[in-house]
Design an enzyme around this catalytic site. Structure first.
Site, short mmCIF file in Angstrom:
data_model
loop_
_atom_site.label_atom_id
_atom_site.label_comp_id
_atom_site.label_asym_id
_atom_site.label_seq_id
_atom_site.Cartn_x
_atom_site.Cartn_y
_atom_site.Cartn_z
N HIS A 1 -1.34 8.91 -16.58
CA HIS A 1 -2.41 8.24 -17.31
C HIS A 1 -3.20 9.16 -18.22
O HIS A 1 -4.09 8.71 -18.94
CB HIS A 1 -3.37 7.57 -16.32
CG HIS A 1 -2.77 6.38 -15.63
ND1 HIS A 1 -2.31 5.27 -16.31
CD2 HIS A 1 -2.53 6.12 -14.32
CE1 HIS A 1 -1.83 4.38 -15.44
NE2 HIS A 1 -1.94 4.87 -14.23
N GLU B 1 0.49 3.18 -3.24
CA GLU B 1 -0.51 2.46 -4.02
C GLU B 1 -0.15 0.98 -4.22
O GLU B 1 -0.43 0.41 -5.25
CB GLU B 1 -0.84 3.18 -5.34
CG GLU B 1 0.32 3.76 -6.10
CD GLU B 1 -0.14 4.56 -7.32
OE1 GLU B 1 -1.31 4.56 -7.68
OE2 GLU B 1 0.73 5.18 -7.95
N ASP C 1 -4.55 1.12 -7.97
CA ASP C 1 -3.34 0.29 -7.97
C ASP C 1 -3.21 -0.51 -6.68
O ASP C 1 -2.70 -1.63 -6.70
CB ASP C 1 -2.09 1.15 -8.20
CG ASP C 1 -1.88 1.43 -9.69
OD1 ASP C 1 -1.88 0.47 -10.47
OD2 ASP C 1 -1.75 2.60 -10.06
C1 3PY Z 1 -4.90 4.78 -8.45
O1 3PY Z 1 -6.04 4.66 -7.96
O2 3PY Z 1 -4.09 3.86 -8.57
C2 3PY Z 1 -4.49 6.09 -8.91
O3 3PY Z 1 -3.35 6.25 -9.29
C3 3PY Z 1 -5.49 7.19 -8.92
O4 3PY Z 1 -5.19 8.13 -9.86
MG MG Z 2 -2.25 4.52 -9.60
#
Ligand code: 3PY
Ligand code: MG
Length: 249
Positions: free
Chosen positions: A46, A146, A172
Site C-alpha cells: 500500500h 487478515e 482487512d
Molecule cells: C490491515 O489492517 O489490513 C493491514 O494490512 C495493516 O497494514
Molecule cells: Mg491488509
C-alpha cells in the site's frame, strides 16, 4: 551473517516495535532508522516504494541497528526473492488465507532444502560470506492473517514450519466481516483467537497498530510484533496540528 536482532528477540519471547513506512522516501527512512525502532517496514503493498527507492532505503537502513523488512505486494515467489536479494532481512506477506498459502510464502523465502528461493543477488551477501548458509535461520517470514477465513484457520497457519510470525491486518479483517469499523466484538474475538493459536504453538503473533497507545496495549496482551505508527499519518497529523495552532492563535 550477523544474527537478525528481531528474530533473536522474538525467539526469546520479547516484544519488538516497528515503524511502518509508506512515503517511498529513502531520506525519511534514513532518519527513521536512527530513531531506535527494532524494525522498519517498507510497504510495497500500500506504500510508494518503487524498486529503486526500496533499494536506496535498504542501503541507508543497513548500517543501523534497525532491521529492514518489506511487505511485498502479494504472495509471489519472485517478489519475495527480489526483496530479500535487495537486502531485506524479512518479508511480510499479505492476505494469507490457508496453511498452503503460508507454505508457499515460506517456500519463496527459504533456500533449499527448506524452500525454493533462487540463489543470487548481491546486496544480500553484504550480510556475510555465509549468507546462503545462514539465511534460512536469519530471514524473518511473517504471514498476514487478515480475513475471517484465515483467522478461523489460525491454528493450521501458525503450524506451518518456517512461519516466524503471524501478523494480523485488522483493517482487512474488518472488511472481511463486512464492517468498515474495527471495533465489533467478533472482530476482537477473532484477533484474540489468532493470538491464542500463536501462543499455543509458541509462534509470535503481531498486529497492525496505528499509534503507540495501541502498540503498548497489544504488547501487554502478548503480541510480540507491533508497529507503532507510519510516516504519512504522523506527518499528516503534525502538519494539521501546526495549521490548527496557527488558526487558533
Ligand atoms: C490491515 O489492517 O489490513 C493491514 O494490512 C495493516 O497494514
Ligand atoms: Mg491488509
Amino acid at each position: 551473517m550477523h544474527p537478525n536482532q528481531v528474530l533473536a528477540k522474538l525467539r526469546a519471547g520479547q516484544p519488538t516495535v516497528g515503524f511502518w513506512m509508506n512515503t517511498g522516501s529513502p531520506l525519511v527512512a534514513e532518519f527513521a532508522a536512527r530513531a531506535g525502532f527494532d524494525w522498519i517496514l517498507l510497504d510495497q503493498q500500500h506504500g510508494y516504494w518503487s524498486d529503486d527507492r526500496l533499494l536506496a532505503a535498504l542501503q541507508v537502513i543497513a548500517p543501523t541497528d534497525t532491521v529492514p523488512l518489506v511487505r511485498v505486494l502479494n504472495n509471489n515467489p519472485g517478489l519475495i526473492g527480489k526483496a530479500l536479494d535487495a537486502g531485506a532481512l524479512g518479508v511480510i506477506v499479505p492476505l494469507v488465507n490457508s496453511a498452503a498459502e503460508a507454505a508457499q510464502a515460506v517456500m519463496a523465502a527459504r533456500y533449499p532444502p527448506l524452500g525454493a528461493r533462487s540463489a543470487g543477488g548481491a546486496r544480500n551477501r553484504l550480510y556475510g560470506d555465509d549468507y546462503f548458509a545462514a539465511a534460512n535461520q536469519e530471514i524473518l517470514v511473517a504471514v498476514m492473517i487478515e480475513s475471517r477465513e484465515a483467522a478461523e484457520r489460525a491454528a493450521e497457519i501458525v503450524a506451518v514450519p518456517g512461519v516466524d510470525v503471524v501478523f494480523i491486518g485488522p483493517g482487512d479483517l474488518a472488511f472481511s466481516l463486512g464492517t468498515f469499523g474495527q471495533k465489533s466484538a467478533l472482530h476482537e474475538s477473532l484477533i484474540q483467537q489468532v493470538l491464542a493459536a500463536g501462543q499455543a504453538q509458541r509462534v509470535p503473533v503481531g498486529i497492525y497498530c496505528a499509534n503507540i497507545e495501541d502498540a503498548i496495549r497489544r504488547a501487554k496482551e502478548g503480541f510480540l510484533f507491533v508497529p507503532c505508527g507510519d510516516d504519512l499519518s504522523l506527518f499528516t497529523q503534525m502538519t494539521r496540528d501546526l495549521v490548527r495552532a496557527w488558526r487558533d492563535r
